[in-house]
Write an enzyme that holds these catalytic residues in place. Structure first.
Site, PDB file in Angstrom:
ATOM      1  N   ASP A   1      -0.299  12.435  17.822  1.00  0.00           N
ATOM      2  CA  ASP A   1      -0.734  11.764  16.581  1.00  0.00           C
ATOM      3  C   ASP A   1      -0.261  10.310  16.507  1.00  0.00           C
ATOM      4  OD1 ASP A   1      -2.304  13.533  15.172  1.00  0.00           O
ATOM      5  OD2 ASP A   1      -0.762  14.145  13.738  1.00  0.00           O
TER       6      ASP A   1
ATOM      7  N   LYS B   1       2.890  15.417   1.311  1.00  0.00           N
ATOM      8  CA  LYS B   1       1.648  14.676   1.579  1.00  0.00           C
ATOM      9  C   LYS B   1       1.894  13.817   2.815  1.00  0.00           C
ATOM     10  CE  LYS B   1      -0.646  11.248   1.256  1.00  0.00           C
ATOM     11  NZ  LYS B   1      -1.208  10.569   2.458  1.00  0.00           N
TER      12      LYS B   1
ATOM     13  N   SER C   1       1.067  11.342   6.106  1.00  0.00           N
ATOM     14  CA  SER C   1       0.193  10.190   6.308  1.00  0.00           C
ATOM     15  C   SER C   1      -1.133  10.652   6.908  1.00  0.00           C
ATOM     16  CB  SER C   1       0.854   9.198   7.256  1.00  0.00           C
ATOM     17  OG  SER C   1      -0.098   8.270   7.729  1.00  0.00           O
ATOM     18  N   GLU C   2      -2.203   9.997   6.523  1.00  0.00           N
ATOM     19  CA  GLU C   2      -3.526  10.316   7.076  1.00  0.00           C
ATOM     20  C   GLU C   2      -3.584  10.024   8.582  1.00  0.00           C
ATOM     21  OE1 GLU C   2      -2.552   8.240   4.782  1.00  0.00           O
ATOM     22  OE2 GLU C   2      -3.920   6.551   4.459  1.00  0.00           O
TER      23      GLU C   2
ATOM     24  N   THR D   1       3.139   0.071  -1.321  1.00  0.00           N
ATOM     25  CA  THR D   1       2.764   1.400  -1.834  1.00  0.00           C
ATOM     26  C   THR D   1       3.804   1.882  -2.844  1.00  0.00           C
ATOM     27  OG1 THR D   1       1.711   1.871   0.286  1.00  0.00           O
ATOM     28  CG2 THR D   1       2.120   3.736  -1.147  1.00  0.00           C
TER      29      THR D   1
ATOM     30  N   LEU E   1       7.311   8.979 -16.838  1.00  0.00           N
ATOM     31  CA  LEU E   1       8.674   8.592 -16.417  1.00  0.00           C
ATOM     32  C   LEU E   1       9.169   9.455 -15.262  1.00  0.00           C
ATOM     33  CD1 LEU E   1      10.734   7.776 -19.635  1.00  0.00           C
ATOM     34  CD2 LEU E   1       9.414   6.242 -18.179  1.00  0.00           C
TER      35      LEU E   1
ATOM     36  N   GLU F   1      12.063   4.979   0.051  1.00  0.00           N
ATOM     37  CA  GLU F   1      12.638   4.496   1.326  1.00  0.00           C
ATOM     38  C   GLU F   1      11.585   3.590   1.941  1.00  0.00           C
ATOM     39  OE1 GLU F   1      15.537   4.977   2.779  1.00  0.00           O
ATOM     40  OE2 GLU F   1      16.338   6.427   1.358  1.00  0.00           O
TER      41      GLU F   1
ATOM     42  N   GLY G   1      10.642  -0.498   3.805  1.00  0.00           N
ATOM     43  CA  GLY G   1      10.844  -1.184   5.072  1.00  0.00           C
ATOM     44  C   GLY G   1      12.065  -2.070   5.115  1.00  0.00           C
TER      45      GLY G   1
ATOM     46  N   CYS H   1      11.831   1.612  10.468  1.00  0.00           N
ATOM     47  CA  CYS H   1      12.197   0.847   9.269  1.00  0.00           C
ATOM     48  C   CYS H   1      13.457   0.022   9.499  1.00  0.00           C
ATOM     49  CB  CYS H   1      12.399   1.798   8.095  1.00  0.00           C
ATOM     50  SG  CYS H   1      13.526   3.146   8.481  1.00  0.00           S
TER      51      CYS H   1
ATOM     52  N   GLU I   1       7.893  -7.728   7.271  1.00  0.00           N
ATOM     53  CA  GLU I   1       8.049  -6.583   8.177  1.00  0.00           C
ATOM     54  C   GLU I   1       6.799  -6.451   9.054  1.00  0.00           C
ATOM     55  OE1 GLU I   1       7.772  -2.528   6.713  1.00  0.00           O
ATOM     56  OE2 GLU I   1       9.571  -2.020   7.837  1.00  0.00           O
TER      57      GLU I   1
ATOM     58  N   LYS J   1      17.413  -4.192  -2.639  1.00  0.00           N
ATOM     59  CA  LYS J   1      16.239  -5.052  -2.874  1.00  0.00           C
ATOM     60  C   LYS J   1      14.930  -4.299  -2.580  1.00  0.00           C
ATOM     61  CE  LYS J   1      18.281  -8.526  -0.371  1.00  0.00           C
ATOM     62  NZ  LYS J   1      18.423  -9.872   0.202  1.00  0.00           N
TER      63      LYS J   1
ATOM     64  N   GLY K   1      14.089  -0.346  -1.046  1.00  0.00           N
ATOM     65  CA  GLY K   1      14.012   0.990  -1.621  1.00  0.00           C
ATOM     66  C   GLY K   1      14.748   1.182  -2.914  1.00  0.00           C
TER      67      GLY K   1
HETATM   68  P1  NAD Z   1       2.260   3.286   3.690  1.00  0.00           P
HETATM   69  O1  NAD Z   1       2.945   2.778   2.488  1.00  0.00           O
HETATM   70  O2  NAD Z   1       0.997   2.636   4.112  1.00  0.00           O
HETATM   71  O3  NAD Z   1       1.895   4.839   3.528  1.00  0.00           O
HETATM   72  C1  NAD Z   1       2.888   5.816   3.280  1.00  0.00           C
HETATM   73  C2  NAD Z   1       2.265   6.997   2.583  1.00  0.00           C
HETATM   74  O4  NAD Z   1       1.818   6.603   1.296  1.00  0.00           O
HETATM   75  C3  NAD Z   1       1.060   7.593   3.289  1.00  0.00           C
HETATM   76  O5  NAD Z   1       1.144   8.995   3.210  1.00  0.00           O
HETATM   77  C4  NAD Z   1      -0.111   7.075   2.471  1.00  0.00           C
HETATM   78  O6  NAD Z   1      -1.251   7.898   2.510  1.00  0.00           O
HETATM   79  C5  NAD Z   1       0.492   7.069   1.080  1.00  0.00           C
HETATM   80  N1  NAD Z   1      -0.164   6.185   0.124  1.00  0.00           N
HETATM   81  C6  NAD Z   1      -0.951   5.106   0.368  1.00  0.00           C
HETATM   82  N2  NAD Z   1      -1.346   4.547  -0.807  1.00  0.00           N
HETATM   83  C7  NAD Z   1      -0.786   5.280  -1.790  1.00  0.00           C
HETATM   84  C8  NAD Z   1      -0.787   5.177  -3.225  1.00  0.00           C
HETATM   85  N3  NAD Z   1      -1.446   4.212  -3.858  1.00  0.00           N
HETATM   86  N4  NAD Z   1      -0.076   6.078  -3.925  1.00  0.00           N
HETATM   87  C9  NAD Z   1       0.632   7.054  -3.289  1.00  0.00           C
HETATM   88  N5  NAD Z   1       0.657   7.197  -1.953  1.00  0.00           N
HETATM   89  C10 NAD Z   1      -0.042   6.321  -1.204  1.00  0.00           C
HETATM   90  O7  NAD Z   1       3.347   3.246   4.853  1.00  0.00           O
HETATM   91  P2  NAD Z   1       3.149   3.631   6.388  1.00  0.00           P
HETATM   92  O8  NAD Z   1       2.347   2.550   7.040  1.00  0.00           O
HETATM   93  O9  NAD Z   1       2.694   5.032   6.507  1.00  0.00           O
HETATM   94  O10 NAD Z   1       4.652   3.591   6.917  1.00  0.00           O
HETATM   95  C11 NAD Z   1       5.259   2.432   7.369  1.00  0.00           C
HETATM   96  C12 NAD Z   1       6.257   1.952   6.332  1.00  0.00           C
HETATM   97  O11 NAD Z   1       7.210   2.971   6.095  1.00  0.00           O
HETATM   98  C13 NAD Z   1       7.058   0.751   6.814  1.00  0.00           C
HETATM   99  O12 NAD Z   1       7.173  -0.186   5.775  1.00  0.00           O
HETATM  100  C14 NAD Z   1       8.411   1.360   7.145  1.00  0.00           C
HETATM  101  O13 NAD Z   1       9.467   0.447   7.097  1.00  0.00           O
HETATM  102  C15 NAD Z   1       8.530   2.421   6.111  1.00  0.00           C
HETATM  103  N6  NAD Z   1       9.510   3.434   6.524  1.00  0.00           N
HETATM  104  C16 NAD Z   1      10.720   3.472   5.862  1.00  0.00           C
HETATM  105  C17 NAD Z   1      11.692   4.403   6.255  1.00  0.00           C
HETATM  106  C18 NAD Z   1      13.017   4.474   5.548  1.00  0.00           C
HETATM  107  O14 NAD Z   1      13.704   5.486   5.699  1.00  0.00           O
HETATM  108  N7  NAD Z   1      13.431   3.478   4.791  1.00  0.00           N
HETATM  109  C19 NAD Z   1      11.427   5.287   7.301  1.00  0.00           C
HETATM  110  C20 NAD Z   1      10.198   5.213   7.929  1.00  0.00           C
HETATM  111  C21 NAD Z   1       9.242   4.292   7.531  1.00  0.00           C
END
Ligand code: NAD
Length: 492
Positions: free
Chosen positions: A96, A178, A180-181, A234, A246, A252, A254, A286, A385, A455, A458
């Site tokens: 995937d 949920k 990721s797609e 997001t 609320l 978590e 980037g 991240c 990022e 900041k 998260g």
């Molecule tokens: P993304 O924000 O594009 O998507 C994350 C999830 O949110 C997906 O399941 C997506 O379908 C869903 N989503 C999209 N729009 C939404 C909405 N309006 N409302 C609710 N859910 C919605 O992120 P990504 O591209 O999947 O992941 C990469 C990001 O994740 C990077 O910024 C990375 O730094 C961060 N990340 C952080 C950590 C951490 O522990 N801090 C770990 C891994 C990844």
């Protein structure tokens, strides 16, 4: 692999349910750019069904109706099953998201560790008695928040799901996962393992779908908490949608993590960790070391050696055992990385390594590990990022300057510094604005260590007992122990 898994179904209320719309998500193998499997896709009707099932569980046989010991035993079973099926789960995730198989196999072992930690922690989290008055028995109960929507990214689906499932289930919440797609497949396999482990119907539900499904969960009044890992944009949208009831939110997001090397550091150690921290997982981490600050006297030497090591990284298919890093996860991610390389060049940064598609890899979302020198820390290359294998090495002349450059970012997830001066190590660690600071190592993530960002990186912390508390509501109970009649408040 569990017999019951149905990739063309959703897992709702303990049943394998056909998606209401009949739609399927096509999952693309990033090394071949071809669809390798299809997975059921949820819509609004399925979201309603999952929220109802989760509510029924948390208000019925799950949640407060179970003992922490029972919940811990179920989590321990789930950990055992993830370990049993680690190879198959790892193959699915590598297919995937393009991560080398040895990396995803390692992630499954770590997911087992995380689930086991929370299995053991389930019966070790207590409320407290508060002796505020001799005639009052006052104590707190830590109760489940209720229904949790766990919204996941694509870079480490099962490992990051274990960070949420572990504390949420240990404390008696019902979870709607949920994925990721881009990486829906392994979460469906995980649903079958939760079923096999014996969680009651509705305690764990899995809804593959797009951002719209995440948005519906974030806005749904029947959901009590959103636990999200993904991008900051997001997270902002989720917070707005969640405001209606609320909802509790944990984010978590980037980072643009600074890796600071003082001239007195063990440079060989720092270089080895720098190259791994910048490029492992194709930089799709991240906590990637995406800004490397090096003290001027050793800057040229460090930058040249980093570039030389980056150019030796073997890029290739995730299933080739010789591969160090695989492709980017999607065309979108590859385009994004390439656009930042172009921005770096336009802004006059010097390309020391990489910057293009590797020779001989005509298909697949591949890009070379890329090192820039001399970028401006205020440039987009150094501020935004990228989530790809691109790092920028920049010089500094004093401790104060290093701290100010490191903190000059809107992110604050992870920071690291390298020095042999123990006093400086603590002094600088205290001044870096990030949720985790490491000295002479980098991003030592562990289930016992709180992890999360300052900041825009998260809100809240995952891991450890702090994560468990974050999945509870604190209820104060007060019992008046006296028998004397209170004064009539409205008497004469
Ligand atoms: P993304 O924000 O594009 O998507 C994350 C999830 O949110 C997906 O399941 C997506 O379908 C869903 N989503 C999209 N729009 C939404 C909405 N309006 N409302 C609710 N859910 C919605 O992120 P990504 O591209 O999947 O992941 C990469 C990001 O994740 C990077 O910024 C990375 O730094 C961060 N990340 C952080 C950590 C951490 O522990 N801090 C770990 C891994 C990844």
């Amino acid at each position: 692999m569990s017999e019951s898994v149905r990739f063309d179904r959703l897992f709702i209320g303990g049943e394998w349910v056909a998606p209401h719309s009949g739609a399927q998500i096509s999952s693309i193998d990033p090394s071949t750019e071809e669809v390798w499997t299809q997975v059921a896709m949820a819509d609004a009707v399925d979201v309603e069904a999952a929220v109802s099932a989760a509510r029924a569980a948390v208000e019925g046989k799950w949640g407060r109706a179970t003992s922490p010991t029972q919940r811990g035993a179920l989590l321990a079973k789930l950990a055992e099953l993830v370990r049993r099926d680690a190879k198959r789960l790892a193959e699915i995730e590598s297919r995937d998201n393009g991560k080398p198989l040895k990396d995803t196999v390692g992630e499954m072992a770590r997911a087992g560790d995380w689930l086991n930690f929370f299995a053991g922690a389930a019966d070790k989290l207590n409320g407290e008695q508060i002796p505020y008055h001799p005639d009052m028995l006052a104590y707190t109960r830590l109760e489940p928040v209720g229904v949790v929507a766990a919204i996941m990214p694509w870079n480490s689906p099962i490992l990051l799901a274990s960070w949420k499932l572990g504390p949420a289930l240990a404390t008696g919440n019902a979870v709607i996962l949920k994925p990721s797609e881009y990486t829906p497949t392994s979460m469906v396999a995980l649903a079958a393992l939760a079923e096999e482990a014996g969680f009651p119907p509705g305690a764990v539900n899995v809804l593959p779908g797009g951002g719209d499904v995440g948005a519906m969960l974030a806005a749904h009044p029947g959901v009590n908490k959103v636990s999200f890992t993904g991008s900051q944009g997001t997270a902002t949208r989720i917070m707005q949608a969640a405001a209606g009831n609320l909802k509790r939110c944990a984010f978590e997001c980037g980072g643009k993590s600074p890796f600071i090397v003082f001239a007195d550091a063990d440079l060989e150690r720092a270089l080895r960790i720098a190259v791994g921290s910048a490029f492992r997982s194709t930089g799709q981490s991240c906590s990637a070391a995406s800004r490397i600050f090096v003290e001027r006297p050793v800057y040229e030497q460090f930058a040249a050696s980093l570039a030389e090591r980056a150019s030796r990284i073997r890029v290739g298919s995730q299933f080739d055992p010789l591969t160090h890093i695989g492709p980017q996860t999607s065309q979108m991610q590859l385009d994004k990385t390439q656009s930042y390389i172009a921005l770096g060049l336009e802004a006059g940064a010097e390309l020391l390594a990489g910057g293009k598609r590797p020779d001989g890899l005509e298909r697949g979302y591949y890009i070379e590990p890329t090192v820039f020198a001399g970028a401006d820390n205020r440039s987009r290359l150094a501020q935004e990022e990228i989530f790809g294998p691109v790092t920028a090495v920049m010089p500094f002349d004093s401790e104060d300057e290093a701290i100010s450059l490191a903190n000059d970012t809107s992110y604050g997830l992870v920071g690291g510094l390298w020095t042999s001066d123990v006093t400086r190590a603590h002094r600088v660690a205290a001044r870096i604005d990030s949720g985790l600071v490491s000295v002479n190592t980098f991003r030592p993530v562990h289930y016992m260590l709180p992890y999360g960002g300052y900041k825009l990186s998260g809100l809240g912390r995952e891991n450890g007992f702090e994560a468990m508390r974050a999945f509870t509501e604190t209820k104060a109970v007060v019992v008046d122990l006296t028998t004397a009649m209170p004064a009539d408040p409205f008497g004469d």
